[in-house]
Structure formats: structure tokens, C-alpha cells
Design an enzyme around this catalytic site. Sequence first.
Site, mmCIF file in Angstrom:
data_model
loop_
_atom_site.group_PDB
_atom_site.id
_atom_site.type_symbol
_atom_site.label_atom_id
_atom_site.label_comp_id
_atom_site.label_asym_id
_atom_site.label_seq_id
_atom_site.Cartn_x
_atom_site.Cartn_y
_atom_site.Cartn_z
ATOM 1 N N ARG A 240 -6.495 5.381 1.300
ATOM 2 C CA ARG A 240 -7.151 6.131 2.368
ATOM 3 C C ARG A 240 -8.609 6.413 1.991
ATOM 4 N NH1 ARG A 240 -1.965 8.199 1.801
ATOM 5 N NH2 ARG A 240 -0.669 7.976 3.665
ATOM 6 N N LYS A 268 0.787 12.763 6.029
ATOM 7 C CA LYS A 268 2.147 12.509 6.500
ATOM 8 C C LYS A 268 2.752 11.310 5.758
ATOM 9 C CE LYS A 268 1.408 14.109 11.252
ATOM 10 N NZ LYS A 268 1.453 13.714 12.672
ATOM 11 N N HIS A 337 -10.930 3.187 7.515
ATOM 12 C CA HIS A 337 -9.468 3.221 7.436
ATOM 13 C C HIS A 337 -8.862 1.850 7.723
ATOM 14 C CE1 HIS A 337 -5.352 4.742 7.992
ATOM 15 N NE2 HIS A 337 -5.761 5.855 7.428
ATOM 16 N N ARG A 340 -6.812 -0.557 5.294
ATOM 17 C CA ARG A 340 -5.368 -0.396 5.112
ATOM 18 C C ARG A 340 -4.593 -1.301 6.073
ATOM 19 N NH1 ARG A 340 -3.642 3.892 2.431
ATOM 20 N NH2 ARG A 340 -2.043 4.614 3.890
ATOM 21 N N HIS A 364 2.898 5.346 1.552
ATOM 22 C CA HIS A 364 3.826 5.806 2.578
ATOM 23 C C HIS A 364 5.177 6.088 1.929
ATOM 24 C CE1 HIS A 364 1.533 3.665 6.069
ATOM 25 N NE2 HIS A 364 0.959 4.780 5.688
ATOM 26 N N TYR A 374 12.802 5.688 -2.270
ATOM 27 C CA TYR A 374 12.430 5.053 -3.533
ATOM 28 C C TYR A 374 11.596 6.034 -4.349
ATOM 29 C CZ TYR A 374 13.612 0.348 -1.811
ATOM 30 O OH TYR A 374 14.259 -0.754 -1.350
#
Length: 415
Positions: A240, A268, A337, A340, A364, A374
Site C-alpha cells: 500500500r 481491512k 495504489h 497493487r 490481505h 493462514y
Amino acid sequence: MALTDTKVKNAKPAEKDYKLYDERGLFVLVKANGSKYWRLKYMKDGKEKLLALGVYPDISLKDARELRDAARSQVAKGVDPNDTKRAAKAVQQGVNSFAVIAREWYDKQLPTWAPATAKKRLALLENDLFPWIGARQIDELTSRDLLEGLQRIENRGAKDTAHNARQVLSQIFRYARVTQRTSNDPVQDLKGALAPKLANHRPAITEPADLGRMLVKIEIYNGSYIVRALLALCPLLFQRPGEMIAMRWEDIDFDLGEWRYIPPKTIKKTTCPDGIPHTVPLSKQALGVLRELQPLTGHGVYVFPSERRQGGHASAGTINKALQIMGYDTNKAHCAHGFRSTARTILDEVLGFRVEWIEHQLAHAVRDALGRAYNRTTHLPQRKEMMQRWADYLDALRLQAQSPNVITANFGKAS
């Protein structure tokens, strides 16, 4: 006027199909070949829908009216009779139908989703997938079956929804394999089969050739050396923008070739809700950029210090401003951004790396087919290899943009 059994029986075929109406939405469709089909017209969620009730004379007028009344009763209770019919058909065909397995997967994932996400996933299943493949045995579905469904979504102009449907299909088939209902994986054949996603409020370059030309522009960027280094690392690391500009020297481990940082709690779907650092493997190329920059800024806290604020890091607009100087419209072409999205798209659809590896690199939250999270070190060796191949692939794109005759077609692809 209500139908009579005699009127239905004596209805003759015409050049075109036509309808004979009964009451309360029931009608019989008389086909040009003489076949007669019972249909019910009803409203659900403000939309007009049709329910097939059977074929005359197997289903008599009396039978059709009873089926009509039962269906209308379901609608009054908020239940779509078409959903009930599809679910019953899926159960009749066994637990290995796509609909049954997809609902199992949905129930497993439901606790991990926000309410809005859960609603969208269910709508996608019920509106775009179940009507066409829900009753099919999952082991029998082919890539062609799935592609037809995705193209049906795409053709109505919902390109982003089509891409989301492809991701959902991939997760459902992975769940089916984990639970040993199939060894089939037709989704893998669909890479690159859909048109690129529509541009959104975070525009991004997703075509490799365009990315190669951008990398050339970054290499010859004539602004400050620090900003050029920041631009060089953005496509290599695809973190980010706020995390890139706040990169700290103490978080860089040159010996292990890793950058470990803790994303803000406000982000988030982060992989690090418990404060455990997110690990970004550093390729040889990324380490090279950092080593060259270290003599210039290594005495301070931040890798990219502010030119105006003593002790601070580069400002939030630094990357976008540099992109604009390079000639990119950050509202339409590519923004900070966007690196990404660029990496996410090309690593998946062009180079063929596993989605969970890519998502983990994006910081994420990543879960397996059974909904289990994970941990931060999962597949770290494989992700290190992926990041090195990605860096090599970017080098190849840049060289190809400089010299179009350079052959780089298979460079960096997952093995």
C-alpha cells in the site's frame, strides 16, 4: 376469463408460440410444434419472474392450479419458488451437485465475511451460477461450461462481476477437491479468458506491454533520487502507498532479504490483526535499490524521508505527483495504489501464480478452502520465489519496451 380443460385440450398450434391465460398468473404456453407448457408469472423483489410447472396433459389444469397456489404461498413467505425447485433438483441429483457443494462452501466462509460481502456472494451464486450449473454434478463440469456462464455475465456489461464469479468458482472447486468430491479443476483453464476489469476509482495498468513502458519511464525519471527509488520499489513490492512511504530502515533485514512491518489496524482484511509483522520477501532487484539508497538516507529512521518535515517520511501524495510528472493521469490511467492491482492481475492471469500467495503478499487476510486463516509464514519459501520471478519478469518487460525484439514471453511464469 379462467381456462377450462377443454379449451386447453383443443388449443391448436400456430406459426408462433402463444399464451392462454388462466388466473393469478397461471398460463399455458402453446408452442408452434403443438407442445403445451404450464407457466406461472410472479413478482419477487420487484422483478417479474417465471416458474415452469410442467407439460400438459401430464400436468392437468387442476394440477397446475394446485402448483400455482403452492408457489404463490412461498412467494408470500418471502421464498422464491424457483430457488426451492433448483434446490430440490440438486438434492435429487446427490450431494456432489455444484449447488450443494457451493452452499457448503458458502456456509464455511460466512463467519469470515462482512454482511455486505455475504449478501453479494449469495446473490452471485443464486442469480448467476445456480440457474445454469447448480444441478450439474461438479465432477462433470468443464471449462467450457464455466466460460459460457462467465461470458453470460460479461455480455451484460458486468465485467467486474464476471471476474468475481471466476474467483468464487476457483474457491468452490478448491473446496470440492479438499473435501474429495472431485479432482476436477476446470477454472485453471480460464486464465485470461475474460476481458480486463473495468477501470475504477483506483486505475491501474494491467497490460504487460504498458507496464514495461512505465518501467522505462521510472528508470529515466529526472526528479529526486529518493523519489526515483520509491517509484522503482512500488511495482517490485506492490504494498500500500502509505506503507511504502513510511518504510523504516530498522524493518529491513538484508541478510534474510525481507521487509517486515505491521500494517495499521485500520486496514481491512489485513493478514496481521494481532500485530504480527507482515513479511515482504525482497528480490535481488529490490535489495539493490535499497543498498544504493542506504548511504543517502540510512542514517535516519525512514527509507524515504520528507524533504520538508524534519524527522518525517515522504508525503502521501509523493507517488501520485511523480506519476503525473511522468505523464500519467492518476484519475484515469494509473495511480499509486494501482501497482497493487497491476501485480494482482498479471501474477494471476498472465504468470499463473496461486491466488493465495498473491493475496498474502498484498497483506490481505488469506483463508484456506475450509475457512481457516493462514498464518504469516505460510508458503514463505514459495512466495520468495514468486517475488524473485516477478522482479525478473519486470526486468524483462522493461528490456522489451526498450528493445522490442527481445523475447520475454515465458519469463517469470509459474512452473
